[in-house]
Design a protein around this motif. Structure first.
Motif: not given
Length: 214
Positions: A31-43
């Protein structure tokens, strides 16, 4: 703030949003050049997943086992990474700001130019990791584990280190003088060259069963 010169993450000012698709990460995803926000990365369970020039903001990681993960030019801002398994990770030019890293497992990892700022990292594990150009600033690292780690140009600034484990880790040149602790797991040989305050001297005397006479 830290007197140690760190190479900051190289991230563009304008970033697109990265939307993670439902399902599982696959081995060697990137994963390149970006924003990941306000979430749950689960399991999630995968190996050699790579993130480059990414900001994680207000993201919670739960039930994560992603070994040999790679982070380059990454910022974690107000994230919860408690108990993630990032063993044998490779992390470069990355900042953890106001994050929970309780129980994070970085056993056998390689870290370069990393800032941990205002993080809650009790029970975090850095066993047999290789750490160079690292600053822990105002972090809680009680019961953390640096067993047989390699530390080079590493600073602990105003950190809590109660019962932190440093057995087998050379502390030559490491400055603990601004940290708070009453007990550490450490040997006399490992302490050679370590920098402490006058007030901490009595702690080390008691650690090795020496009694001070008034």
């Amino acid at each position: 703030m830290s007197s140690l010169k760190l190479d900051a993450p190289k991230i563009p000012k304008e970033l697109p949003v990265i939307t993670l698709q439902e399902g599982k990460f696959e081995p060697e995803d990137s994963f390149h050049t970006g924003i990941i926000s306000d979430c749950i990365i689960d399991n999630q369970s995968a190996y050699k997943v790579a993130f480059d020039k990414v900001i994680f903001r207000n993201v919670t990681f739960t039930r994560i086992a992603m070994k040999e993960i790679e982070f380059t030019d990454v910022i974690f801002d107000r994230c919860d990474l408690s108990n993630v398994d990032f063993t044998e990770a490779t992390i470069h030019r990355t900042e953890f700001r106001n994050c929970k890293i309780i129980g994070m497992d970085l056993t056998g990892s390689t870290l370069r130019n990393i800032l941990f700022q205002d993080c809650l990292g009790d029970f975090a594990t850095f066993r047999m990791a290789n750490l160079k150009q690292i600053t822990f600033h105002t972090c809680s690292l009680n019961n953390s584990d640096f067993y047989e780690a390699t530390l080079q140009k590493l600073q602990f600034e105003v950190c809590q280190l109660e019962q932190a484990q440093f057995t087998g880790t050379k502390l030559d040149g490491i400055d603990l003088s601004t940290c708070e602790f009453t007990s550490l797991g450490v040997s006399i040989e490992d302490l050679r060259g370590c920098i402490i305050s006058r007030g901490q001297a009595s702690v080390f005397v008691s650690l090795f069963g020496i009694k001070l006479k008034e």
